[in-house]
Write a protein that holds these residues in place. Sequence first.
Motif, short mmCIF file in Angstrom:
data_model
loop_
_atom_site.label_atom_id
_atom_site.label_comp_id
_atom_site.label_asym_id
_atom_site.label_seq_id
_atom_site.Cartn_x
_atom_site.Cartn_y
_atom_site.Cartn_z
N ARG A 39 45.73 49.79 43.13
CA ARG A 39 47.12 50.24 42.94
C ARG A 39 47.60 51.06 44.13
NH1 ARG A 39 51.28 49.44 42.91
NH2 ARG A 39 53.00 50.37 41.76
N GLU A 40 46.71 51.84 44.72
CA GLU A 40 47.08 52.68 45.87
C GLU A 40 47.39 51.85 47.11
OE1 GLU A 40 43.80 55.35 46.19
OE2 GLU A 40 44.42 56.55 44.45
N THR A 41 46.92 50.61 47.18
CA THR A 41 47.26 49.75 48.31
C THR A 41 48.68 49.20 48.18
OG1 THR A 41 46.51 47.66 47.32
CG2 THR A 41 44.85 49.00 48.50
N GLY A 42 49.27 49.31 47.00
CA GLY A 42 50.56 48.69 46.72
C GLY A 42 50.44 47.40 45.95
N CYS A 43 49.22 47.03 45.57
CA CYS A 43 48.99 45.83 44.76
C CYS A 43 49.78 45.92 43.46
CB CYS A 43 47.50 45.68 44.47
SG CYS A 43 47.05 44.23 43.54
N GLN A 44 50.48 44.84 43.12
CA GLN A 44 51.38 44.86 41.96
C GLN A 44 50.89 44.01 40.78
OE1 GLN A 44 53.45 43.50 45.18
NE2 GLN A 44 55.39 44.46 44.64
N ILE A 45 50.12 42.97 41.07
CA ILE A 45 49.65 42.05 40.02
C ILE A 45 48.13 42.06 40.02
CG2 ILE A 45 49.68 39.68 39.17
CD1 ILE A 45 52.28 39.26 40.80
N LEU A 46 47.54 42.18 38.83
CA LEU A 46 46.08 42.27 38.71
C LEU A 46 45.59 41.35 37.61
CD1 LEU A 46 43.35 43.70 39.38
CD2 LEU A 46 43.97 45.41 37.65
N THR A 47 44.50 40.63 37.88
CA THR A 47 43.83 39.87 36.82
C THR A 47 42.40 40.37 36.70
OG1 THR A 47 43.07 38.08 38.28
CG2 THR A 47 45.24 37.83 37.29
N ILE A 48 41.90 40.40 35.47
CA ILE A 48 40.54 40.86 35.17
C ILE A 48 39.89 39.85 34.24
CG2 ILE A 48 39.11 42.75 34.31
CD1 ILE A 48 41.54 44.60 34.65
N GLY A 49 38.71 39.35 34.62
CA GLY A 49 38.04 38.36 33.80
C GLY A 49 36.55 38.56 33.74
N GLN A 50 35.92 37.85 32.83
CA GLN A 50 34.48 37.92 32.64
C GLN A 50 33.75 37.08 33.69
OE1 GLN A 50 32.31 39.38 30.04
NE2 GLN A 50 30.81 38.72 31.57
N TYR A 51 32.78 37.68 34.35
CA TYR A 51 31.93 36.91 35.27
C TYR A 51 31.03 35.98 34.46
CZ TYR A 51 27.97 35.68 38.21
OH TYR A 51 27.00 34.98 38.87
N LEU A 52 30.92 34.73 34.92
CA LEU A 52 30.01 33.75 34.35
C LEU A 52 29.20 33.14 35.50
CD1 LEU A 52 32.42 31.92 31.88
CD2 LEU A 52 30.62 33.55 31.28
N ALA A 53 27.89 33.20 35.41
CA ALA A 53 27.06 32.65 36.48
C ALA A 53 27.28 31.14 36.57
CB ALA A 53 25.58 32.95 36.21
N PRO A 54 27.65 30.63 37.75
CA PRO A 54 27.92 29.20 37.87
C PRO A 54 26.67 28.33 37.71
CG PRO A 54 28.09 30.27 40.01
CD PRO A 54 27.95 31.36 38.99
N THR A 55 25.49 28.88 38.07
CA THR A 55 24.23 28.17 37.88
C THR A 55 23.15 29.20 37.57
OG1 THR A 55 23.36 28.32 40.15
CG2 THR A 55 24.93 26.54 39.70
N GLN A 56 21.95 28.72 37.26
CA GLN A 56 20.81 29.61 37.05
C GLN A 56 19.98 29.78 38.33
OE1 GLN A 56 20.25 31.29 34.19
NE2 GLN A 56 22.19 30.44 33.50
N ARG A 57 20.52 29.35 39.46
CA ARG A 57 19.80 29.49 40.72
C ARG A 57 19.68 30.95 41.11
NH1 ARG A 57 23.43 24.89 43.67
NH2 ARG A 57 22.68 23.11 42.47
N LYS A 58 18.65 31.22 41.89
CA LYS A 58 18.38 32.60 42.29
C LYS A 58 19.54 33.20 43.08
CE LYS A 58 14.55 35.31 44.16
NZ LYS A 58 13.22 35.24 44.80
N ARG A 59 20.26 32.36 43.81
CA ARG A 59 21.39 32.85 44.61
C ARG A 59 22.45 33.51 43.74
NH1 ARG A 59 26.04 28.84 47.05
NH2 ARG A 59 27.68 30.41 47.07
N HIS A 60 22.64 33.00 42.52
CA HIS A 60 23.75 33.46 41.70
C HIS A 60 23.34 34.62 40.79
CE1 HIS A 60 25.39 29.28 42.56
NE2 HIS A 60 26.21 30.13 43.13
#
Length: 309
Positions: A234-255
């Motif tokens: 908000r301090e940057t002047g950002c006006q629109i915000l979305t918030i969502g649940q993280y879901l791991a795209p795969t079970q690979r170690k990278r994710h």
Amino acid sequence: MFWVRKMIIKEKFDSGLVKLPAWFRQEIPNMNKIRDMKELFRGSRLHTVCESANCPNMGACWKEGVATFMILGGTCTRACRFCSVPAGRPDLIDQEEPHHVALAVKQLGLRYVVVTSVARDDIEDEGALQFAKTISAIRQLTPEVKIEVLIPDFSAKEDSLKILSDAAPEVISHNIETVRRLAPYVRPQALHERSLQVLRRFRELNSQGFVKSSLMVGIGETDEEIVEVMRELRETGCQILTIGQYLAPTQRKRHLPVERFYSPEEFEHYRQKGLEMGFVYVESGPLVRSSYIAEKGYEAAMTAMGAGI
């Protein structure tokens, strides 16, 4: 009847596998519409972040003929630990890509379009000019269409930021993704402070457009950290915000694994917090993604501006 895309039927949670909570259920989409959309994209040599990022809203959005176009190829020069877009040696830039995107926008009859891209650290402007060309091509064929861009950080290069700002999309979005403490772990090739700098600079360069960002939860952040990053945005002047649940795209170690699932009530709590902070629009929910019902956020921001908020 309901569906959840195959790759997220189950999520890694603590030491075992559990089914996703009931609030992730969605109606089965029109598979004929999905097939038609895929044929259009493949025929035009286009990529969508809907497919590349395994978005859980793909069926719902495509049923309505809505998609987020991903330009600059399908391979990213960065390897963020939450993202399923392939990382590696990037594709050559397709000089016809802006025109192909514009044709697809016209053919789909879109009123509002979101254009995003992979990171392109391998080229000097990191893709800013291709964004500008795509915006121009869309406006030449369908001048009434509103355009939102979801960009990488361009390494905060002033020339690149100005190229994009001068193209004057209605909304410029850059995702902060996570809280400050987790940023080096979640996206090691990016910088938390640099993302804030990019958002702040866009607000300075283009006071007529809207600035937007997005946050994932469920990676191990605390309530206090979520509220703090919302304040930073908000301090940057950002006006629109979305918030969502993280879901791991795969079970690979990278994710990254999911540390916890937030309830719809908790998402509503953060939505209210954001409005209290002064964001003109906050979309917050388990299935929310940065481009989710993006037109709604733009319209709310326009209404707020008209009311002098």
